[in-house]
Design an enzyme around this catalytic site. Structure first.
Site, PDB file in Angstrom:
ATOM      1  CB  CYS A 108      -0.905  -0.116   1.226  1.00 16.71           C
ATOM      2  SG  CYS A 108      -2.050   1.493   1.271  1.00 16.71           S
ATOM      3  CE  LYS A 160      -1.577  -6.482  -4.511  1.00 16.91           C
ATOM      4  NZ  LYS A 160      -2.920  -5.658  -4.858  1.00 16.91           N
ATOM      5  CB  ALA A 247      -7.596  -4.269  -8.074  1.00 19.41           C
TER       6      ALA A 247
END
Length: 340
Positions: A108, A160, A247
């Site tokens: 992120c 991730k 996504a």
């Protein structure tokens, strides 16, 4: 064609296919995941959950982890930068959800996440990434008990990552090796840097290099610039990734999973009629109302119905009304021409 669509194993978890729904902040709730599953998603992830909030027993955080009504297997994604907190959070996740996989967010790019040492900060700091992943793997082994000695009974842990912090600091290779050393069962890569955020293009060449680096040790999943079925086909062909993770391409378009499956297995797919798009939107609204409240669900569905309306004749006029919808009745009135 058919060899591009195939089963995937994450540790001891066997999945029928390789088209996944990514963890999307503010979008991947149980209602949305459920309609994606109905349209062919083979595996789904919750939006990222704060380890710190879990440990502090934040109720809203627990709601994010709930299994969808039709979810046979799913992953709860957690984020945090402190190994001890992540270990405790992993225990809470396993106790409260029984999820099949725990995923660690190391990608992120949002500043408020990074400043806590989480998200992309972990891709930049492989040593910390190793400690965080090792702690979560340890929690999963402890939760499984004595039967986990062989590793077969443990809940798999995945990560991730991003390609790096910025163009001059590409750390994906060291991050991947750290994750493997910690015992993860799969790696997802979004091949953009933290500095890119969601701008520019993802570098699928890096994804290909990661697949070669891992060389069959664990599966590699690809994310980034997947907006249509043809993108999924291209990523699988060009990178050798074991699975792709939709996504933004799935927002308002859960049908992308069905279409991609058809493209990979049959060579073509058919467009979804407007009536079916609207019907699916109402199924999502109904489930979101049941999970939360009519007020919350109707406000949340403004952006989602706006996305569902793209490609529908008169969509602009519909969206002008959608932004004011506040009740289920409002939505029924707006979409009355599509409701039988």
């Amino acid at each position: 064609m058919s060899n591009l669509y195939h089963p995937v194993k994450i540790g001891n978890v066997e999945l029928k296919g390789n088209l996944f729904l990514a963890p999307v902040a503010g979008y991947s709730d149980a209602a949305f995941r459920s309609v994606c599953i109905e349209n062919g998603a083979c595996f789904t992830y919750t939006e990222m959950v704060s380890a710190e909030a879990l440990v502090r027993k934040n109720l809203k955080t627990e709601i994010l982890m709930r299994r969808a009504c039709n979810e046979k297997a799913y992953s709860v994604q957690i984020f945090g930068g402190e190994p001890e907190i992540m270990e405790e959070a992993a225990h809470i996740v396993l106790e409260k959800t029984g999820c099949e996989v725990i995923d660690i967010n190391c990608g992120c790019p949002v500043p408020k996440i990074i400043k806590t040492g989480a998200g992309s900060a972990l891709t930049r700091d492989p040593d910390r990434l190793f400690k965080v992943a090792e702690a979560v793997v340890k929690a999963c082994k402890e939760h499984a008990g004595p039967s986990s000695a062989s590793g077969t009974a443990c809940t798999p842990v995945t990560v991730k990552i991003r390609s790096g912090w910025e163009s001059k600091q590409m750390t994906w290779r060291a991050a991947a090796e750290a994750a493997l050393a910690a015992g993860v069962s799969a790696i997802t890569i979004h091949p953009r840097t933290r500095a890119q955020g969601y701008e520019g293009h993802s570098d699928w060449g890096i994804m290909r290099e990661l697949v070669e680096l891992v060389a069959g040790r664990v599966p590699v999943f690809g994310s980034g610039d997947l907006f249509k079925p043809e993108d999924a086909k291209a990523m699988l062909e060009q990178t050798g990734a074991d699975a792709v993770m939709f996504a933004r391409g799935a927002m308002g378009n859960p049908f992308i999973f069905r279409d991609a499956t058809d493209l990979l297995t049959k060579g073509s797919y058919e467009s979804v009629p407007a009536e079916e798009r609207v019907k699916t939107g109402f199924a999502e609204l109904e489930r979101l109302v049941a999970e939360t409240s009519e007020q919350h669900a109707c406000l949340e569905m403004r952006k989602r119905f706006a996305a569902y309306s793209k490609g529908i004749s008169g969509g602009a006029a519909l969206r002008a009304r959608i932004v004011h919808a506040a009740t289920v009745s409002d939505y029924k009135d707006i979409f009355s021409q599509f409701i039988c």
